[in-house]
Design a protein around this motif. Structure first.
Motif, short mmCIF file in Angstrom:
data_model
loop_
_atom_site.label_atom_id
_atom_site.label_comp_id
_atom_site.label_asym_id
_atom_site.label_seq_id
_atom_site.Cartn_x
_atom_site.Cartn_y
_atom_site.Cartn_z
N SER A 121 10.72 37.89 77.43
CA SER A 121 9.37 37.86 77.99
C SER A 121 8.62 39.15 77.66
N LEU A 122 9.26 40.29 77.85
CA LEU A 122 8.63 41.58 77.57
C LEU A 122 8.22 41.68 76.10
N THR A 123 9.13 41.31 75.21
CA THR A 123 8.86 41.42 73.78
C THR A 123 7.70 40.52 73.37
N ALA A 124 7.67 39.30 73.89
CA ALA A 124 6.57 38.38 73.58
C ALA A 124 5.25 38.90 74.14
N THR A 125 5.30 39.40 75.37
CA THR A 125 4.08 39.92 76.01
C THR A 125 3.53 41.11 75.23
N LEU A 126 4.39 42.04 74.90
CA LEU A 126 3.94 43.24 74.19
C LEU A 126 3.46 42.91 72.78
N SER A 127 4.13 42.00 72.11
CA SER A 127 3.68 41.59 70.78
C SER A 127 2.30 40.96 70.84
N ASP A 128 2.06 40.13 71.85
CA ASP A 128 0.74 39.50 72.02
C ASP A 128 -0.33 40.55 72.28
N GLU A 129 -0.01 41.52 73.11
CA GLU A 129 -0.98 42.58 73.41
C GLU A 129 -1.31 43.39 72.16
N THR A 144 0.07 42.36 62.75
CA THR A 144 0.97 41.22 62.93
C THR A 144 2.35 41.78 63.21
N PRO A 145 2.70 41.94 64.48
CA PRO A 145 4.00 42.55 64.81
C PRO A 145 5.16 41.67 64.36
N LYS A 146 6.23 42.33 63.96
CA LYS A 146 7.49 41.65 63.68
C LYS A 146 8.42 41.97 64.85
N SER A 147 9.08 40.96 65.40
CA SER A 147 9.93 41.21 66.57
C SER A 147 11.23 40.43 66.47
N ALA A 148 12.19 40.84 67.27
CA ALA A 148 13.49 40.17 67.33
C ALA A 148 14.21 40.58 68.60
N ILE A 149 15.08 39.71 69.06
CA ILE A 149 16.01 40.00 70.15
C ILE A 149 17.39 40.12 69.53
N LEU A 150 18.04 41.26 69.72
CA LEU A 150 19.33 41.50 69.08
C LEU A 150 20.49 41.02 69.95
N ALA A 151 21.62 40.80 69.31
CA ALA A 151 22.85 40.37 69.97
C ALA A 151 24.01 40.79 69.09
N PRO A 152 25.23 40.79 69.62
CA PRO A 152 26.38 41.15 68.79
C PRO A 152 26.48 40.32 67.51
N SER A 153 26.06 39.07 67.58
CA SER A 153 26.11 38.21 66.40
C SER A 153 24.94 38.44 65.45
N ALA A 154 23.91 39.10 65.90
CA ALA A 154 22.74 39.44 65.09
C ALA A 154 22.26 40.83 65.53
N PRO A 155 23.01 41.88 65.15
CA PRO A 155 22.79 43.21 65.71
C PRO A 155 21.75 44.07 65.00
N ARG A 156 21.21 43.60 63.87
CA ARG A 156 20.33 44.48 63.07
C ARG A 156 18.91 43.93 63.00
N PHE A 157 17.93 44.84 63.12
CA PHE A 157 16.51 44.51 62.98
C PHE A 157 15.99 45.27 61.76
N GLU A 158 15.50 44.55 60.77
CA GLU A 158 14.98 45.18 59.57
C GLU A 158 13.45 45.23 59.60
N PHE A 159 12.89 46.32 59.10
CA PHE A 159 11.44 46.46 59.06
C PHE A 159 11.06 47.29 57.84
N ALA A 160 9.81 47.26 57.47
CA ALA A 160 9.34 47.95 56.27
C ALA A 160 8.93 49.37 56.59
N GLY A 161 9.44 50.31 55.83
CA GLY A 161 9.06 51.71 56.00
C GLY A 161 8.55 52.27 54.70
N THR A 162 8.26 53.58 54.71
CA THR A 162 7.77 54.23 53.49
C THR A 162 8.62 55.45 53.18
#
Length: 243
Positions: free
Chosen positions: A209-217, A225-243
């Protein structure tokens, strides 16, 4: 950072296996938002989220909230006295309860702080341009460098839970206790990495809920266009673009 730029690199955020092992109840929410600026007003959002926090605090003190109690247990498990070292959301709620408002720093920080007190969940926001390759929540080796907001350099002791990058910068100490001045949001910040973490019984649904709310705001206030994810042991990594 603009989409399609040649200097983009793939960065990532993750927790170490040891953190997942010791805290299997952990629910992390991640957001990456490129294109943040200072020229927006968040006043109405702060009032709305502040009202939610005030209603909760009218019924129970911050230390009695299940979200905060879970972090206190985690701090005790890490060998920290939870009334000396508090998670960020507890510190914000204490200040909000005593003063009725929070300091205004930067629109995106103010928004994240307001969401944090409404949910009683720690929300960290980092300048992604100050991160080297990745952020991993892990136990310190003892040689990492942490820059305080007053400009002093510290070296977290071995075993302390920190947010570490590839160059050994500690972007936060004692897990959710305190961020570093090195990757703090500035007026020149454009790309932000936001991390919300919870440990209580309904952590996952509240983080969703928090992640969806904050992304909408974020997408309402800025042309992002925010990129978001909820992590878990089975999906522990969040990738994003940097410079």
């Amino acid at each position: 950072m603009l989409p399609g730029r040649d200097d983009e690199v793939t960065m990532y955020f993750q927790h170490s296996d040891a953190i997942w092992r010791d805290f299997p109840e952990l629910a992390p929410g991640l957001i990456f938002a490129p294109g943040i600026s200072t020229d927006v007003s968040v006043d109405d959002r702060l009032a709305r989220f502040g009202e939610i926090a005030a209603k909760r605090l009218a019924i129970a003190s911050e230390g009695e909230l299940p979200e905060i109690q879970a972090w206190r247990r985690a701090f005790s498990k890490m060998g920290l006295k939870p009334t000396r070292y508090r998670c960020a959301s507890e510190s914000l709620l204490r200040r909000f309860r005593k003063e009725g408002s929070l300091p205004r720093l930067h629109p995106v920080i103010d928004l994240c702080n307001a969401v944090s007190i409404a949910y009683a969940i720690p929300v960290a926001v980092f300048d992604a341009s100050r991160i080297s390759e990745y952020v991993e929540v892990r136990h310190a080796a003892g040689d990492e460098t942490y820059l305080t907001f007053s400009g002093e350099t510290e070296h977290p002791p071995a075993g302390e839970v920190i947010f570490a990058d590839a160059l050994g910068n500690a972007h936060a100490r004692r897990w959710t206790n305190r961020q570093s001045g090195y990757s703090a949001i500035r007026d020149t910040t454009t790309d932000v990495l936001i991390v919300a973490e919870a440990l209580h019984d309904t952590a996952r649904q509240d983080i969703e809920s928090l992640t969806a709310t904050l992304s909408d705001e974020l997408s309402t206030l800025w042309p992002v266009t925010p990129k978001s994810a909820i992590l878990a042991p089975s999906a522990p990594r969040f990738e994003f673009a940097g410079t």
